[in-house]
Write a protein that holds these residues in place. Structure first.
Motif, PDB file in Angstrom:
ATOM      1  N   GLY A   1       0.814  -1.211   0.000  1.00  0.00           N
ATOM      2  CA  GLY A   1       0.000   0.000   0.000  1.00  0.00           C
ATOM      3  C   GLY A   1       0.845   1.257   0.000  1.00  0.00           C
TER       4      GLY A   1
ATOM      5  N   ASP B   1       2.282   2.026  -3.378  1.00  0.00           N
ATOM      6  CA  ASP B   1       1.217   2.443  -4.285  1.00  0.00           C
ATOM      7  C   ASP B   1       0.927   3.936  -4.159  1.00  0.00           C
TER       8      ASP B   1
ATOM      9  N   LYS C   1      -5.981   5.864  -0.507  1.00  0.00           N
ATOM     10  CA  LYS C   1      -4.957   4.818  -0.587  1.00  0.00           C
ATOM     11  C   LYS C   1      -4.265   4.621   0.760  1.00  0.00           C
TER      12      LYS C   1
ATOM     13  N   SER D   1      -6.347  -0.094  -6.183  1.00  0.00           N
ATOM     14  CA  SER D   1      -5.067  -0.359  -6.834  1.00  0.00           C
ATOM     15  C   SER D   1      -4.114  -1.188  -5.975  1.00  0.00           C
TER      16      SER D   1
ATOM     17  N   ASN E   1      -9.689   3.857  -7.711  1.00  0.00           N
ATOM     18  CA  ASN E   1      -8.237   3.794  -7.565  1.00  0.00           C
ATOM     19  C   ASN E   1      -7.774   3.331  -6.195  1.00  0.00           C
ATOM     20  N   ALA E   2      -8.639   3.411  -5.190  1.00  0.00           N
ATOM     21  CA  ALA E   2      -8.276   2.876  -3.879  1.00  0.00           C
ATOM     22  C   ALA E   2      -8.092   1.363  -3.931  1.00  0.00           C
TER      23      ALA E   2
END
Length: 477
Positions: free
Chosen positions: A158, A161, A325, A380, A377-378
């Motif tokens: 995470g 990312d 994120k 990803s 996108n979270a």
């Protein structure tokens, strides 16, 4: 504890067990930061696609179809690069492939910055650049997964990312100062030239990125693996000033380490039962991602904003993506991957449906465009966790790259080209273009709901050693 010995004289399972019992130290953070910056280079390059697209209408001989092809050119290259890079990395090692890929990814930005203003040539070079990107795109998370202990693996995947956010934030920020204030013939060159600058850091990657010890051990290079892990242990021991805990080698670890699954195993039922929903989940997430990322400035301009504000909104949208994120980064190891994935993809579907159905206020439209982008996108870091943790060490790169290849072929090429053509088409103006944009979000909503359903079928991998996951899949558990 087991004292099994492999053919190289090293204890079976020795390397994974030694890596798993290490406390996180400065060595880990150095490796994480270096790998994370690779993500930033990639996202900066992809983000450039969207911002440069706003001035390509002034290119000699431009058409809506050529602009749409430019939007997918780098992704076409990524798919091509992924088609062979995963298999090569499993055969020859991850380090070698990523070093070659970085040279192409960064070097091509410098070449593109000085080429003549020729659309077919620009598209061709972007495809070549994409091949380099394809070689490195899946490297950071699948590589780190083999170094980081199970209890912190989700956190660090995470964390790296987040650097995608930095790249996507930098792309419109750079373009915000270059595109509105420089001649169109110069502005796109400046943007690509800045994308070339990170190549000065290439020597650091050559020196400080080692081969994966897990991969080395499973492929019969125990002495090399032992030297790397011993070096890491010395650094950690020196940092903390105390002895390290003894490695624990379990029976299931010994059994897994004695096998060497290959590409054929990935297409058997035991892996396909997880690969197919993973392909669907990744494709669903990337469908919303590509439309939101590549065409965000164009979408905002279609709603009546100037190029300056379109780039400003895109920059803000990308920058604030940091917070969703971060939420995933801090919760993925505690809550689990599956619960978060189902929640976030469902939210993306709900927000996209609202955007399609409720558009009485321009402010509400902008908020919902932001919300869809954030919810999609979270996911990803989550699908990257699933991909890097589901496949066996000896075929991990093949599985990971194939997942990215299949997903990006659908979402980044086919879906984006079809939907993107209407978004950038000069024949659609006013309400017709707005309607095309709303329809694209309806499709994103439907795809997101399917993605949420696919997450339910995936294997929960949180807080499990990689070899334990491999053992459970091999045993059909």
């Amino acid at each position: 504890m087991t004292d099994s010995v492999d053919r190289n004289g090293g204890r079976v399972g020795n390397i994974p067990a030694r890596l798993e019992r290490l406390p996180i130290g400065r060595y880990h953070w150095t490796l994480v930061i270096l790998v994370a910056f690779i993500y930033m280079y990639e996202s900066l390059d992809l983000g450039i696609t969207g911002t440069v697209s706003t001035v390509l209408g002034q290119f000699p001989g431009h058409t809506a179809l050529l602009i749409a092809f430019f939007g997918v050119a780098v992704t076409v290259g990524i798919v091509i690069g992924m088609a062979f890079s995963g298999r090569l990395a499993d055969r020859y090692g991850k380090r070698r492939i990523v070093l070659y890929g970085l040279l192409v990814l960064l070097g091509m930005s410098g070449i593109i910055a000085i080429i003549p203003a020729n659309f077919p040539l620009l598209i061709a070079l972007r495809v070549i650049q994409g091949i380099g990107a394809g070689a490195v795109y899946a490297f950071p998370y699948s590589y780190l997964a083999e170094f980081i202990p199970k209890s912190r693996r989700g956190y660090f995947i995470g964390f790296i990312d987040l650097f995608f956010v930095f790249g996507y934030f930098l792309a419109p920020l750079i373009s915000l100062y270059a595109i509105p204030f420089l001649p169109a013939s110069l502005s796109w060159r400046v943007v690509f030239a800045i994308g070339f600058v990170p190549i000065v850091l290439y020597p650091l990657y050559y020196k400080y990125i080692p081969e994966s010890p897990r991969w080395l051990e499973r492929n019969g290079h125990y002495e090399k693996a032992n030297r790397i892990v011993s070096g890491i242990e010395d650094k950690i021991r020196k940092q903390y000033g105390k002895d390290l805990p003894a490695p624990v080698i379990t029976e299931d670890l010994v059994e897994v380490e004695g096998t060497k699954p290959g590409i054929r195993d990935l297409f058997q039922k035991k892996y396909l039962r997880y690969s197919i929903p993973l392909w669907i989940y990744t494709s669903a997430m990337l469908s919303g991602f590509y439309i939101s990322t590549i065409y965000a400035p164009t979408i905002f301009e279609a709603f009546g904003f100037t190029a300056f504000y379109a780039l400003l909104f895109t920059m803000i949208m990308n920058g604030l993506m940091l917070f969703p994120k971060m939420g995933v980064m801090f919760t993925a190891d505690r809550v689990g991957r599956k619960k978060l994935g189902i929640l976030l993809m469902s939210l993306a579907g709900v927000f996209a449906i609202l955007l399609y159905a409720v558009h009485s206020s321009l402010l509400l439209v902008v908020i919902l465009v932001f919300a869809v982008f954030w919810a999609v996108n979270a996911n990803s870091p989550l699908w990257r966790m699933f991909a890097s943790e589901t496949y066996p060490t000896t075929a991990r790169q093949t599985g990971v790259y194939f997942n990215e290849m299949v997903s990006r072929l659908w979402s980044g090429v086919i879906f984006t080209l079809i939907i993107g053509y209407d978004i950038v088409s000069t024949s659609l103006i006013g309400s017709a273009k707005i309607h095309a944009i709303y329809f694209s979000y309806l499709l994103i909503a439907l795809i997101s709901i399917v993605g949420a359903m696919s997450v339910y079928l995936l294997k929960e991998t949180a807080n499990k050693q990689l070899e334990k996951i491999e053992y459970e899949i091999e045993q059909g558990k």
